[in-house]
Write a protein that holds these residues in place. Structure first.
Motif, PDB file in Angstrom:
ATOM      1  N   SER A  14       0.821  -1.221   0.000  1.00  0.00           N
ATOM      2  CA  SER A  14       0.000   0.000   0.000  1.00  0.00           C
ATOM      3  C   SER A  14       0.852   1.266   0.000  1.00  0.00           C
ATOM      4  N   VAL A  17       1.868   1.854  -3.609  1.00  0.00           N
ATOM      5  CA  VAL A  17       0.724   2.334  -4.376  1.00  0.00           C
ATOM      6  C   VAL A  17       0.452   3.802  -4.035  1.00  0.00           C
ATOM      7  N   LEU A  21       0.284   6.960  -6.669  1.00  0.00           N
ATOM      8  CA  LEU A  21      -0.960   7.707  -6.867  1.00  0.00           C
ATOM      9  C   LEU A  21      -0.973   9.047  -6.149  1.00  0.00           C
ATOM     10  N   VAL A  28      -5.402   4.365  -0.043  1.00  0.00           N
ATOM     11  CA  VAL A  28      -5.240   3.174  -0.885  1.00  0.00           C
ATOM     12  C   VAL A  28      -6.137   2.055  -0.359  1.00  0.00           C
ATOM     13  N   ALA A  32      -9.395   0.180  -2.109  1.00  0.00           N
ATOM     14  CA  ALA A  32      -9.504  -1.277  -2.209  1.00  0.00           C
ATOM     15  C   ALA A  32     -10.788  -1.767  -1.551  1.00  0.00           C
ATOM     16  N   PHE A  37      -9.847  -1.284  -6.900  1.00  0.00           N
ATOM     17  CA  PHE A  37      -8.936  -2.316  -7.374  1.00  0.00           C
ATOM     18  C   PHE A  37      -8.790  -3.380  -6.296  1.00  0.00           C
ATOM     19  N   GLY A  39      -7.127  -6.190  -3.818  1.00  0.00           N
ATOM     20  CA  GLY A  39      -5.950  -6.374  -3.003  1.00  0.00           C
ATOM     21  C   GLY A  39      -6.019  -7.726  -2.324  1.00  0.00           C
ATOM     22  N   PHE A  48      -1.130  -5.252  -3.970  1.00  0.00           N
ATOM     23  CA  PHE A  48      -1.969  -4.814  -5.074  1.00  0.00           C
ATOM     24  C   PHE A  48      -1.243  -5.053  -6.387  1.00  0.00           C
ATOM     25  N   ASP A  52      -3.407  -3.331 -12.089  1.00  0.00           N
ATOM     26  CA  ASP A  52      -4.651  -2.707 -11.627  1.00  0.00           C
ATOM     27  C   ASP A  52      -4.428  -1.252 -11.238  1.00  0.00           C
ATOM     28  N   VAL A  53      -3.321  -0.997 -10.555  1.00  0.00           N
ATOM     29  CA  VAL A  53      -3.001   0.368 -10.123  1.00  0.00           C
ATOM     30  C   VAL A  53      -2.714   1.254 -11.335  1.00  0.00           C
ATOM     31  N   TYR A  56      -5.967   2.137 -13.039  1.00  0.00           N
ATOM     32  CA  TYR A  56      -6.668   3.148 -12.246  1.00  0.00           C
ATOM     33  C   TYR A  56      -6.054   4.527 -12.478  1.00  0.00           C
ATOM     34  N   LYS A  57      -4.727   4.590 -12.442  1.00  0.00           N
ATOM     35  CA  LYS A  57      -4.037   5.874 -12.621  1.00  0.00           C
ATOM     36  C   LYS A  57      -4.302   6.444 -14.015  1.00  0.00           C
TER      37      LYS A  57
END
Length: 64
Positions: A14, A17, A21, A28, A32, A37, A39, A48, A52-53, A56-57
């Motif tokens: 986390s 991540v 982000l 984070v 989740a 996303f 986890g 994660f 997926d991250v 999302y970004k």
């Protein structure tokens, strides 16, 4: 092995991540928990998928 397969296999904590982000680790975990996303918990830490991250970004940038 394809790049896509490698990205799916890369797992981030986390804190990592959060750095990507530019949010807090608590945020984070909140994302989740809301299903933004997936986890998985490994011991004390959540992990994660890098893919997926990244998705999302990318979507966050498109919405700006």
């Amino acid at each position: 092995m394809s790049i896509e397969m490698l990205l799916v296999q890369i797992l981030l904590r986390s804190k990592e991540v959060a750095r990507l982000l530019d949010i807090s680790p608590d945020e984070v975990l909140g994302l989740a928990n809301r299903g933004v996303f997936k986890g998985t918990k490994e011991g004390r830490f959540w992990r994660f998928s890098f893919r997926d991250v990244a998705v999302y970004k990318r979507h966050q940038k498109e919405e700006e």
